[in-house]
Design a protein around this motif. Sequence first.
Motif, mmCIF file in Angstrom:
data_model
loop_
_atom_site.group_PDB
_atom_site.id
_atom_site.type_symbol
_atom_site.label_atom_id
_atom_site.label_comp_id
_atom_site.label_asym_id
_atom_site.label_seq_id
_atom_site.Cartn_x
_atom_site.Cartn_y
_atom_site.Cartn_z
ATOM 1 N N ARG A 294 0.838 -1.207 0.000
ATOM 2 C CA ARG A 294 0.000 0.000 0.000
ATOM 3 C C ARG A 294 0.867 1.248 0.000
ATOM 4 N N ALA A 295 0.275 2.349 -0.437
ATOM 5 C CA ALA A 295 0.994 3.622 -0.473
ATOM 6 C C ALA A 295 1.150 4.178 0.937
ATOM 7 N N VAL A 296 2.340 4.697 1.204
ATOM 8 C CA VAL A 296 2.546 5.370 2.488
ATOM 9 C C VAL A 296 2.367 6.878 2.342
ATOM 10 N N ASN A 297 2.522 7.388 1.129
ATOM 11 C CA ASN A 297 2.409 8.843 0.892
ATOM 12 C C ASN A 297 1.423 9.123 -0.235
ATOM 13 N N ASP A 298 0.876 10.360 -0.191
ATOM 14 C CA ASP A 298 0.150 10.853 -1.368
ATOM 15 C C ASP A 298 1.163 11.130 -2.485
ATOM 16 N N VAL A 299 0.770 10.853 -3.713
ATOM 17 C CA VAL A 299 1.566 11.270 -4.881
ATOM 18 C C VAL A 299 0.621 12.002 -5.824
ATOM 19 N N GLY B 14 -7.869 25.906 -10.431
ATOM 20 C CA GLY B 14 -7.366 24.525 -10.510
ATOM 21 C C GLY B 14 -6.741 24.188 -11.855
ATOM 22 N N ASN B 15 -6.816 25.147 -12.810
ATOM 23 C CA ASN B 15 -6.267 24.904 -14.147
ATOM 24 C C ASN B 15 -4.781 24.533 -14.068
ATOM 25 N N PHE B 16 -4.416 23.377 -14.645
ATOM 26 C CA PHE B 16 -3.027 22.901 -14.680
ATOM 27 C C PHE B 16 -2.377 22.770 -13.298
ATOM 28 N N VAL B 17 -3.213 22.573 -12.277
ATOM 29 C CA VAL B 17 -2.675 22.324 -10.927
ATOM 30 C C VAL B 17 -2.866 20.846 -10.612
ATOM 31 N N ARG B 18 -1.753 20.161 -10.327
ATOM 32 C CA ARG B 18 -1.848 18.763 -9.865
ATOM 33 C C ARG B 18 -2.054 18.793 -8.359
ATOM 34 N N GLN B 19 -3.189 18.245 -7.930
ATOM 35 C CA GLN B 19 -3.519 18.265 -6.499
ATOM 36 C C GLN B 19 -2.820 17.118 -5.769
ATOM 37 N N PRO B 20 -2.531 17.285 -4.478
ATOM 38 C CA PRO B 20 -1.938 16.181 -3.692
ATOM 39 C C PRO B 20 -2.833 14.940 -3.789
ATOM 40 N N GLY B 21 -2.209 13.776 -3.970
ATOM 41 C CA GLY B 21 -2.975 12.521 -4.011
ATOM 42 C C GLY B 21 -3.713 12.299 -5.308
ATOM 43 N N TYR B 22 -3.493 13.170 -6.298
ATOM 44 C CA TYR B 22 -4.219 13.053 -7.568
ATOM 45 C C TYR B 22 -3.877 11.737 -8.272
ATOM 46 N N ASP B 23 -2.630 11.270 -8.108
ATOM 47 C CA ASP B 23 -2.206 9.993 -8.711
ATOM 48 C C ASP B 23 -2.467 8.847 -7.733
ATOM 49 N N LEU C 28 -3.269 7.985 -3.393
ATOM 50 C CA LEU C 28 -3.540 8.454 -2.032
ATOM 51 C C LEU C 28 -2.878 7.513 -1.027
ATOM 52 N N ALA C 29 -2.327 8.079 0.043
ATOM 53 C CA ALA C 29 -1.770 7.238 1.102
ATOM 54 C C ALA C 29 -2.809 6.193 1.490
ATOM 55 N N GLY C 30 -2.392 4.949 1.602
ATOM 56 C CA GLY C 30 -3.321 3.872 1.947
ATOM 57 C C GLY C 30 -3.846 3.127 0.741
ATOM 58 N N ASP C 31 -3.758 3.722 -0.460
ATOM 59 C CA ASP C 31 -4.196 3.022 -1.683
ATOM 60 C C ASP C 31 -3.366 1.752 -1.884
ATOM 61 N N VAL C 32 -3.981 0.742 -2.473
ATOM 62 C CA VAL C 32 -3.231 -0.453 -2.876
ATOM 63 C C VAL C 32 -2.392 -0.092 -4.111
ATOM 64 N N GLY D 138 8.879 2.870 -6.340
ATOM 65 C CA GLY D 138 10.012 3.768 -6.141
ATOM 66 C C GLY D 138 9.561 5.170 -5.783
ATOM 67 N N ALA D 139 8.459 5.618 -6.388
ATOM 68 C CA ALA D 139 7.941 6.963 -6.129
ATOM 69 C C ALA D 139 7.426 7.104 -4.699
ATOM 70 N N GLN D 140 7.259 5.991 -4.014
ATOM 71 C CA GLN D 140 6.860 5.993 -2.601
ATOM 72 C C GLN D 140 8.067 5.941 -1.684
ATOM 73 N N GLY D 141 9.250 5.877 -2.251
ATOM 74 C CA GLY D 141 10.447 5.728 -1.416
ATOM 75 C C GLY D 141 10.647 4.296 -0.952
ATOM 76 N N ILE D 142 9.885 3.356 -1.559
ATOM 77 C CA ILE D 142 10.030 1.952 -1.164
ATOM 78 C C ILE D 142 11.299 1.404 -1.818
ATOM 79 N N ARG D 143 12.197 0.865 -1.007
ATOM 80 C CA ARG D 143 13.479 0.366 -1.520
ATOM 81 C C ARG D 143 13.527 -1.152 -1.589
ATOM 82 N N MET D 144 12.766 -1.820 -0.726
ATOM 83 C CA MET D 144 12.762 -3.293 -0.674
ATOM 84 C C MET D 144 11.315 -3.765 -0.867
ATOM 85 N N VAL D 145 11.150 -4.823 -1.625
ATOM 86 C CA VAL D 145 9.798 -5.335 -1.875
ATOM 87 C C VAL D 145 9.719 -6.827 -1.513
#
Length: 422
Positions: free
Chosen positions: A38-43, A129-138, A140-144, A161-168
Amino acid sequence: MIQLAQAQSIVLAQVAPLPVVETPIDLALGCVLGQTVRAVNDVPSFRNSSMDGYALRAGDTKGSPVTLRVVGSVSAGHLFEGTLGPGDAVRIMTGAPIPDGADAVSMVELCEANHDDGTVVVTTEVAPGNFVRQPGYDVLAGDVLAESGTPLRPAHLGVLGAQGIRMVPVHRRPRLGVLSTGDELFVDDGPLPPGKIRDANRHSLLGLIGEEGWEPVDLGVVGDDREALLDAFARAGQSCDALITSGGVSVGDFDIVRIVLDDVSGSSMRWMQIAIRPAKPFAFGTLAETNLPVFGLPGNPVSAMVSFELLVRPAIRRMAGHTNLSRAVVSATSTVDLARVPDGKVHFVRGHVSLDGEGRYVARPLEDQESHQLSAMSNANALLILPDGEGVGRGGSVRALLFYPADVTGLSDDLSAGGADL
Ligand code: AMP
Ligand code: MG
């Protein structure tokens, strides 16, 4: 003779997924996740611009064109210190944080900068909101991010990798020993002595393993020599998750391979005759000391590869953690008559499958269908499956197990037209 499905279930009943181990993300391509991640951070984790342009207050652009004061600039990786007031704009690059006070971005193509007086004319009204990427738009923390059982593809690695996850947590990559057996095999350089042949199977089997991203272990070539065979089985037991041998499994074979395998497997080897052609003889069991699964493939080079496709691959996929064990099987139109005679067996015909101009599968068999004619295998991208019976007529439908994507014929114009737009 037993049916193929029965032989497959005998094998599958005796193999299990390998343990799940934490693995560095960049070594995990193709491995199967053993836990849901699961995601630990919003992206993204902060509001940022999806365009080069000017960050502004959307309300200020009512009745455009309007002239705004340029109070600074901000590029990706940097912050604009301060807050936008009414009538202010900040030059902004893609990926840069939206300054406080701003709620939209006007793309640079719709702005006319005046560098002399530090202003910009925004020619077109923009919505909040034009051309603004909102937090969690891609994400959300907790998403699978990826479910347990997912084979990791490059995009998954990027998402993790975008979550900072180094080991899987993935199932260990299977390590597979390959051993060629037979007194006829000659491994040295130089001219072939009379009656000897060179080893094909070890190379094609190591290739099949490597192509799948599994770890091939070359156990070499062993003649009809008890000590050398025992040594090879011991090495396999120490370093491998499964052993794949070729040669010496046919009915007429009194090869020492068979005797030694019976010994070291505590007689667990099942010597099978499967109702298929090619690759009728096949053996499977586990070594008594280490429980190592052993696949005994026929020596004929085509049979060895077909046996790998039908009996080894599904089992190793299970060991690797896959739940889908089979290759893609597609339905194709035969371009020729695929006549055969009933003999109680399913025939696997080396064939070539392509896509016609309408994107439909068409199949043709290759010449040279004898089980020692490996050259035809190297031109094949599929096995055409002919159930017991009279075969399939020209224009009839035949199922094909694809090992490489179907070639495209007739679609190339469309594709190059698509490419020109890129
Ligand atoms: P077998 O399954 O041992 O009865 O072998 C069947 C045929 O395959 C014989 O003609 C063998 O010489 C041939 N063969 C066995 N092993 C190999 C190999 N590693 N490479 C090429 N041909 C082989
Ligand atoms: Mg032999």
